[in-house]
Design a protein around this motif. Sequence first.
Motif, PDB file in Angstrom:
ATOM      1  N   LYS A 120       0.799  -1.222   0.000  1.00 51.95           N
ATOM      2  CA  LYS A 120       0.000   0.000   0.000  1.00 51.95           C
ATOM      3  C   LYS A 120       0.837   1.280   0.000  1.00 51.95           C
ATOM      4  CE  LYS A 120      -3.724  -2.279   2.575  1.00 51.95           C
ATOM      5  NZ  LYS A 120      -4.554  -2.249   3.813  1.00 51.95           N
ATOM      6  N   PHE A 122       3.017   2.565  -2.278  1.00 51.93           N
ATOM      7  CA  PHE A 122       3.453   3.198  -3.524  1.00 51.93           C
ATOM      8  C   PHE A 122       2.428   4.225  -4.016  1.00 51.93           C
ATOM      9  CE2 PHE A 122       5.482  -1.040  -3.597  1.00 51.93           C
ATOM     10  CZ  PHE A 122       6.812  -0.622  -3.598  1.00 51.93           C
ATOM     11  N   SER A 123       2.862   5.487  -4.107  1.00 50.19           N
ATOM     12  CA  SER A 123       1.970   6.523  -4.639  1.00 50.19           C
ATOM     13  C   SER A 123       1.810   6.371  -6.149  1.00 50.19           C
ATOM     14  CB  SER A 123       2.507   7.915  -4.305  1.00 50.19           C
ATOM     15  OG  SER A 123       3.837   8.084  -4.804  1.00 50.19           O
ATOM     16  N   LYS A 124       2.887   5.940  -6.827  1.00 48.29           N
ATOM     17  CA  LYS A 124       2.848   5.697  -8.264  1.00 48.29           C
ATOM     18  C   LYS A 124       3.521   4.361  -8.565  1.00 48.29           C
ATOM     19  CE  LYS A 124       3.019  10.530  -9.806  1.00 48.29           C
ATOM     20  NZ  LYS A 124       3.773  11.534 -10.607  1.00 48.29           N
ATOM     21  N   SER A 125       2.978   3.658  -9.563  1.00 50.34           N
ATOM     22  CA  SER A 125       3.580   2.416 -10.039  1.00 50.34           C
ATOM     23  C   SER A 125       3.656   2.481 -11.558  1.00 50.34           C
ATOM     24  CB  SER A 125       2.754   1.204  -9.612  1.00 50.34           C
ATOM     25  OG  SER A 125       2.713   1.076  -8.202  1.00 50.34           O
ATOM     26  N   TYR A 191      -4.894  -4.006  -7.783  1.00 50.68           N
ATOM     27  CA  TYR A 191      -3.760  -3.198  -7.318  1.00 50.68           C
ATOM     28  C   TYR A 191      -4.006  -1.708  -7.559  1.00 50.68           C
ATOM     29  CZ  TYR A 191       1.015  -1.512  -6.754  1.00 50.68           C
ATOM     30  OH  TYR A 191       2.123  -0.818  -6.347  1.00 50.68           O
ATOM     31  N   SER A 195      -2.629   1.921  -5.675  1.00 48.74           N
ATOM     32  CA  SER A 195      -1.588   2.768  -6.266  1.00 48.74           C
ATOM     33  C   SER A 195      -2.031   3.250  -7.642  1.00 48.74           C
ATOM     34  CB  SER A 195      -0.281   1.978  -6.400  1.00 48.74           C
ATOM     35  OG  SER A 195       0.691   2.698  -7.129  1.00 48.74           O
ATOM     36  N   GLU A 196      -1.688   4.469  -7.965  1.00 48.93           N
ATOM     37  CA  GLU A 196      -1.872   4.972  -9.326  1.00 48.93           C
ATOM     38  C   GLU A 196      -0.909   4.225 -10.255  1.00 48.93           C
ATOM     39  OE1 GLU A 196      -2.525   9.444 -10.428  1.00 48.93           O
ATOM     40  OE2 GLU A 196      -0.370   9.051 -10.403  1.00 48.93           O
TER      41      GLU A 196
END
Length: 249
Positions: A120, A122-125, A191, A195-196
């Motif tokens: 949980k 990661f702001s961006k993936s 997912y 995360s974005e």
Amino acid sequence: MIHKDVLINVENDFDIFGEVTGNEESGKVIIFSHGFNVRRDNKKIFTDIANVLAKEYLCVLFDYSNVLQDGKSMEVLPYNDNAKRLSYVVDWVKATYTPKEYVLVAHSAGCFVASLAKEKVFSKSIFIAPPPEGSSYETLVQSLQQRDECEVNVDGLTKLRKSDGSARYLFKPFWDYFKQMPPEIDLYEEYAKLSEIYFIRAMDEDIIKWGDYNRIKKCPNSYYIELPGNHNFTGRSRVGLLQKIVEVL
């Protein structure tokens, strides 16, 4: 700026070998999730990305597979074991560096491994060359069976011979898990709640030649990007990939 090898000791499991490079004081970290049948540098894709972003981020690369005694051959672990290793690395990064911002960069099978881990933080993936809908146990088996250098045995030992004289070994648990794993696109959609996601499709794909991208295009909380390049974005297309990643971040 640093660059050093690291060894993450995991109780009751194999040690995780990796490396960190970049800015330890930035408060921002990128964790990389590599694909099937490769080392942590992901055929230099991740090395190039880390070099471009090293001033702004601390970059963490690590191996999912167990490297054997010759230093080149590897045991390829089941994808659920890979997901556990990613979670171990996230916990290690939290304890060691306490960053304020986490970014995930994944390639190929590393995309659905990251989705399996369900972290949980990661702001961006960024998912590079993600396996699309239709990727499956059957398609991988068929793809490997077509290679002269590969001996496939889903009930025993599968051996992939490499040009440098090394080998990749897959055992029955790898195939058993992959056979019952949820479809990749279902994993991505779940997912995306955490995360974005930025999906980067290789428009000259030469490895994953099957599948449908329609659900990826419609995945909530995500962006769909098309770039020229093959599966590993070799040659001049690597520059375009690097530019796009810098733009996204």
